[in-house]
Write an enzyme that holds these catalytic residues in place. Structure first.
Site, PDB file in Angstrom:
ATOM      1  N   HIS A 161       2.310  -4.121   9.308  1.00 45.44           N
ATOM      2  CA  HIS A 161       2.568  -2.695   9.075  1.00 45.44           C
ATOM      3  C   HIS A 161       2.939  -2.085  10.434  1.00 45.44           C
ATOM      4  O   HIS A 161       2.495  -2.571  11.482  1.00 45.44           O
ATOM      5  CB  HIS A 161       1.270  -2.079   8.547  1.00 45.44           C
ATOM      6  CG  HIS A 161       1.352  -0.645   8.151  1.00 45.44           C
ATOM      7  ND1 HIS A 161       1.321   0.385   9.065  1.00 45.44           N
ATOM      8  CD2 HIS A 161       1.448  -0.065   6.932  1.00 45.44           C
ATOM      9  CE1 HIS A 161       1.384   1.534   8.413  1.00 45.44           C
ATOM     10  NE2 HIS A 161       1.463   1.288   7.123  1.00 45.44           N
ATOM     11  N   ASP A 178      -6.187  -6.212  11.456  1.00 46.07           N
ATOM     12  CA  ASP A 178      -5.877  -4.990  10.725  1.00 46.07           C
ATOM     13  C   ASP A 178      -6.468  -5.163   9.324  1.00 46.07           C
ATOM     14  O   ASP A 178      -5.924  -5.900   8.492  1.00 46.07           O
ATOM     15  CB  ASP A 178      -4.356  -4.804  10.680  1.00 46.07           C
ATOM     16  CG  ASP A 178      -3.952  -3.619   9.817  1.00 46.07           C
ATOM     17  OD1 ASP A 178      -4.832  -3.012   9.173  1.00 46.07           O
ATOM     18  OD2 ASP A 178      -2.745  -3.307   9.786  1.00 46.07           O
ATOM     19  N   GLN A 182      -6.014  -3.181   4.441  1.00 47.90           N
ATOM     20  CA  GLN A 182      -5.882  -3.585   3.031  1.00 47.90           C
ATOM     21  C   GLN A 182      -6.946  -4.587   2.607  1.00 47.90           C
ATOM     22  O   GLN A 182      -7.047  -4.911   1.431  1.00 47.90           O
ATOM     23  CB  GLN A 182      -4.483  -4.192   2.784  1.00 47.90           C
ATOM     24  CG  GLN A 182      -3.323  -3.232   2.976  1.00 47.90           C
ATOM     25  CD  GLN A 182      -3.246  -2.141   1.902  1.00 47.90           C
ATOM     26  OE1 GLN A 182      -3.929  -2.184   0.882  1.00 47.90           O
ATOM     27  NE2 GLN A 182      -2.421  -1.135   2.156  1.00 47.90           N
ATOM     28  N   LYS A 201      -8.453   4.511   1.996  1.00 48.12           N
ATOM     29  CA  LYS A 201      -8.016   3.412   1.116  1.00 48.12           C
ATOM     30  C   LYS A 201      -9.203   2.757   0.423  1.00 48.12           C
ATOM     31  O   LYS A 201      -9.035   1.811  -0.335  1.00 48.12           O
ATOM     32  CB  LYS A 201      -7.266   2.361   1.944  1.00 48.12           C
ATOM     33  CG  LYS A 201      -5.912   2.820   2.475  1.00 48.12           C
ATOM     34  CD  LYS A 201      -5.185   1.642   3.038  1.00 48.12           C
ATOM     35  CE  LYS A 201      -4.068   2.006   3.988  1.00 48.12           C
ATOM     36  NZ  LYS A 201      -2.931   2.658   3.359  1.00 48.12           N
ATOM     37  N   CYS A 218       6.241   1.243   5.302  1.00 46.44           N
ATOM     38  CA  CYS A 218       5.928   1.151   6.741  1.00 46.44           C
ATOM     39  C   CYS A 218       5.906  -0.300   7.202  1.00 46.44           C
ATOM     40  O   CYS A 218       5.081  -0.684   8.037  1.00 46.44           O
ATOM     41  CB  CYS A 218       4.600   1.832   7.072  1.00 46.44           C
ATOM     42  SG  CYS A 218       4.569   3.579   6.695  1.00 46.44           S
TER      43      CYS A 218
HETATM   44  N1  C6P Z   1      -0.485   1.393   4.411  1.00 43.38           N
HETATM   45  C1  C6P Z   1       0.686   1.687   2.327  1.00 43.38           C
HETATM   46  O1  C6P Z   1       1.121   2.366   1.399  1.00 43.38           O
HETATM   47  P1  C6P Z   1      -3.462   4.432   7.918  1.00 43.38           P
HETATM   48  O2  C6P Z   1      -2.192   5.140   7.581  1.00 43.38           O
HETATM   49  O3  C6P Z   1      -3.773   4.461   9.387  1.00 43.38           O
HETATM   50  O4  C6P Z   1      -4.607   4.808   7.059  1.00 43.38           O
HETATM   51  O5  C6P Z   1      -3.209   2.890   7.564  1.00 43.38           O
HETATM   52  C2  C6P Z   1      -2.189   2.202   8.216  1.00 43.38           C
HETATM   53  C3  C6P Z   1      -2.049   0.822   7.682  1.00 43.38           C
HETATM   54  C4  C6P Z   1      -2.285  -0.240   8.520  1.00 43.38           C
HETATM   55  N2  C6P Z   1      -2.204  -1.505   8.091  1.00 43.38           N
HETATM   56  C5  C6P Z   1      -1.897  -1.793   6.826  1.00 43.38           C
HETATM   57  C6  C6P Z   1      -1.839  -3.226   6.406  1.00 43.38           C
HETATM   58  C7  C6P Z   1      -1.630  -0.761   5.917  1.00 43.38           C
HETATM   59  O6  C6P Z   1      -1.330  -1.058   4.664  1.00 43.38           O
HETATM   60  C8  C6P Z   1      -1.694   0.573   6.364  1.00 43.38           C
HETATM   61  C9  C6P Z   1      -1.373   1.714   5.443  1.00 43.38           C
HETATM   62  C10 C6P Z   1      -0.155   2.354   3.383  1.00 43.38           C
HETATM   63  O7  C6P Z   1       0.879   0.479   2.409  1.00 43.38           O
HETATM   64  C11 C6P Z   1       0.471   3.600   3.910  1.00 43.38           C
HETATM   65  S1  C6P Z   1       1.964   3.283   4.778  1.00 43.38           S
END
Ligand code: C6P
Length: 422
Positions: free
Chosen positions: A137, A214, A217, A240, A379
């Protein structure tokens, strides 16, 4: 198999979970969109919130709100206690040794940036290398690009195979003697691929590199134990995992965090301040400048309690079942191609492309039927480039989703095909 009736659907599930009760905990699932029952299949972007989380935050504002760590009055002491209890719950949830290893951030993105700015700038020099993967991401890519541009650090990438898994044959070569950090996602937000975190971490440590995972997910969807995985940093977001927006966490090994300089300066992160110099507070507050997201931390703690009350094994099992079912049913749709590996190697999401139909059109038609999915590059632009596509459509699942909702998705997709076939 049991058949149960829920507010909006009759559900057939093979797991032992009480879906009627779970769905009833999420008020938003009662709403209608375009005069249809909401089918929410976008939890990968942000999950919905159970009443327990909403209540915890409201109760805090109604009865306890005051700033934390600052007052000697009752409200401030109570707010501080609730705020720090939430930290302890989150620490426990990921198997951290102690709450002081959990730093509150705004989200997973800020957690990764914290490491890139603080640890990265203090420890990396021109010629050092950071290893990433092609499935990251942007949150686990752009902070390292910025660091590379400013410090002369080089970035390497573990490639992805056509089936959406990492190609690990060359991992030992990619982990060079100059590689100082291997930062990778535990689960791809596009392919759904669940990476072998423990094995990757062990390989990185053998090569002398630290490991950042990371977990945006993975932490919401499967049991995660940082000590068992033997990693060094873990980043994740509350929104999430049934919690509120505006709060996430960085877990880090105490000795590494202790050696890192602060990320931002201001109130609460200091021990003593003089006109020309300051000294820093102890962990975790050294990394938490300014008034924090107090209600959100309390909501995060309530979300973790809720997840624990169901059990992460049961949640994972449910998502495995619904994903396998979704992959099976989606394969019936004419011209639909699923991205990523088979059902056994992925978490609870399915991304796909449909011949000659732009993902935004797919999402638009589905929305008119009350079905929320995500469309775009999620993203993860380099990942889409790798597969030669500009975008994809994605259905992502959580504890409140049912096989009947998957059936509605598939029905909607048949309609999309019908509308766009000339
Ligand atoms: N992915 C998706 O729809 P934040 O925005 O900081 O809470 O999470 C960022 C992020 C980092 N790593 C992974 C693997 C992610 O999936 C995400 C967030 C969302 O897939 C929003 S783009």
């Amino acid at each position: 198999m049991t058949t149960i009736t829920m507010p909006q659907f009759t559900v057939t599930q093979s797991t032992a979970l009480d879906f009627a009760a779970i769905r009833a905990d999420f008020p938003i699932l009662n709403r209608r969109v375009h005069d249809r029952p909401l089918v929410y299949l976008d939890s990968g972007a942000s999950s919905q919130k159970p009443q327990a989380v909403l209540d915890a935050m409201e109760r805090y504002y109604e009865t306890t709100h005051a700033n934390v760590h600052r007052g000697v009055h009752t409200l401030s002491e109570e707010a501080t206690a609730q705020y720090e209890t939430a930290r302890a719950r989150v620490a426990d949830f990921i198997g951290a040794c102690c709450p002081k290893e959990v730093i509150w951030t705004r989200n997973a993105t800020e957690a990764i940036n914290l490491v890139a700015y603080s640890w990265g700038r203090a420890n990396l020099r021109r010629g050092d290398r950071v290893l990433l993967t092609e499935m990251e991401h942007h949150a686990n890519l752009v902070p390292w690009q910025i660091l590379a541009a400013q410090t002369g650090v080089d970035l390497d990438f573990v490639p992805i195979a056509d089936d959406g898994t990492l190609i690990l044959d060359d991992l030992d070569r990619l982990l060079t003697p100059r590689t100082r950090l291997f930062a990778f996602t535990a689960m791809s937000n596009v392919l759904g691929t669940v990476n072998p975190v423990k094995e990757l971490a062990a390989a990185a440590h053998r090569a002398g590199a630290l490991v950042l995972v990371d977990g945006a997910q993975s932490v919401p969807h499967m049991p995660v134990d940082v000590q068992d995985l033997d990693i060094d940093f873990l980043a994740f977001s509350a929104h999430k995992m049934l919690g509120p927006t505006g709060i996430g966490a960085l877990w880090g090994r105490r000795e590494i965090l202790n050696a890192m300089p602060p990320f931002m300066g201001g109130g609460d992160m200091i021990r003593e301040v003089h006109l020309h110099e300051s000294t820093w507070n102890e962990l975790p507050w050294k990394f938490e400048a300014g008034t924090p997201a107090i209600a959100e931390a309390i909501g995060f703690g309530a979300a973790v309690d809720y997840l624990n009350s169901i059990g992460m094994d049961a949640i994972h099992q449910h998502e495995q079942e619904i994903t396998a079912y979704a992959m099976h049913r989606l394969s019936e749709v004419e011209g639909l191609k699923i991205l990523g590996p088979g059902a056994g190697q992925r978490g609870g999401l399915v991304s796909f492309v449909l011949d000659d139909v732009h993902p935004h059109d797919i999402a638009g038609v589905l929305d008119s039927l009350g079905i929320a999915i995500r469309a775009g590059h999620h993203c993860a632009q380099p990942l889409h480039e790798r597969y030669g596509i500009p975008a994809s459509a994605r259905a992502s699942f959580y504890i409140y989703n049912t096989k009947e909702e998957v059936d509605l998705l598939v029905k909607g997709l048949h309609k999309v095909v019908e509308m766009f076939t000339f």
